[in-house]
Design a protein around this motif. Structure first.
Motif, short mmCIF file in Angstrom:
data_model
loop_
_atom_site.label_atom_id
_atom_site.label_comp_id
_atom_site.label_asym_id
_atom_site.label_seq_id
_atom_site.Cartn_x
_atom_site.Cartn_y
_atom_site.Cartn_z
N UNK A 34 -31.52 -23.77 63.70
CA UNK A 34 -32.70 -22.89 63.73
C UNK A 34 -32.31 -21.44 63.95
N UNK A 35 -31.18 -21.20 64.60
CA UNK A 35 -30.75 -19.83 64.91
C UNK A 35 -30.39 -19.05 63.66
N UNK A 36 -30.12 -19.76 62.56
CA UNK A 36 -29.76 -19.07 61.32
C UNK A 36 -30.92 -18.25 60.77
N UNK A 37 -32.14 -18.66 61.05
CA UNK A 37 -33.29 -17.96 60.49
C UNK A 37 -33.96 -17.00 61.47
N UNK A 38 -33.58 -17.04 62.72
CA UNK A 38 -34.21 -16.18 63.73
C UNK A 38 -33.25 -15.08 64.17
N UNK A 39 -33.82 -14.04 64.75
CA UNK A 39 -32.98 -12.94 65.17
C UNK A 39 -32.35 -13.19 66.54
N UNK A 40 -33.15 -13.51 67.55
CA UNK A 40 -32.62 -13.74 68.89
C UNK A 40 -33.24 -15.01 69.44
N UNK A 41 -32.38 -15.95 69.84
CA UNK A 41 -32.86 -17.24 70.32
C UNK A 41 -32.07 -17.65 71.56
N UNK A 42 -32.60 -18.67 72.23
CA UNK A 42 -31.90 -19.32 73.33
C UNK A 42 -31.52 -20.71 72.85
N UNK A 43 -30.25 -21.05 73.02
CA UNK A 43 -29.75 -22.36 72.62
C UNK A 43 -29.27 -23.09 73.86
N UNK A 44 -29.80 -24.28 74.07
CA UNK A 44 -29.41 -25.11 75.20
C UNK A 44 -28.43 -26.15 74.71
N UNK A 45 -27.38 -26.37 75.49
CA UNK A 45 -26.39 -27.35 75.08
C UNK A 45 -25.32 -27.56 76.13
#
Length: 129
Positions: A34-45
């Motif tokens: 999903x981060x490929x299409x958004x500018x700034x995101x939070x990724x949990x992992x």
């Protein structure tokens, strides 16, 4: 108009302006795809501990590179332009905030979830019940 009313109105306008600017910085939770299409995101992992964690303060004290796996199992290289957080390798999970460029996630913030010092005691209590 009285000065008190004018000051009150200015304070309300300033408060509204502050709230609008604060909400514009809120990023959404996503995974790496999903981060490929958004500018700034939070990724949990999770930190992939069998891949190299590169941090050498003698070369660059503001560069940490590691690999992370998101909640859907996709792994990616993460570059964090800051020093390595304390107890980084011991973290249970991570939340990185940033953006994806050229299949590398550039993190501006890292939030660590470290193991609880009470975790063993909780397990013991459950076994005795």
């Amino acid at each position: 108009m009285k000065k008190a009313y004018i000051i009150g109105i200015l304070m309300i306008v300033a408060g509204i302006g502050y709230l609008i600017s604060a909400t514009s910085d809120v990023s959404t939770y996503a995974n790496f795809s999903d981060a490929k299409s958004n500018s700034k995101v939070k990724v949990s992992g999770f930190l992939i501990k069998n891949k190299p964690i590169v941090y050498d303060p003698n070369v660059d004290a503001n560069l940490t590179t590691f690999f992370m796996e998101d909640q859907k199992g996709e792994s990616m290289k993460v570059i964090y332009q800051n020093s390595k957080p304390q107890d980084f390798e011991m973290s249970e999970s991570l939340v990185v905030t940033g953006k994806l460029e050229n299949d590398i996630f550039y993190a501006s913030d890292i939030l660590l979830k470290c193991p609880s010092k009470y975790k063993d005691q909780e397990v013991m209590l459950r076994k005795n019940e």
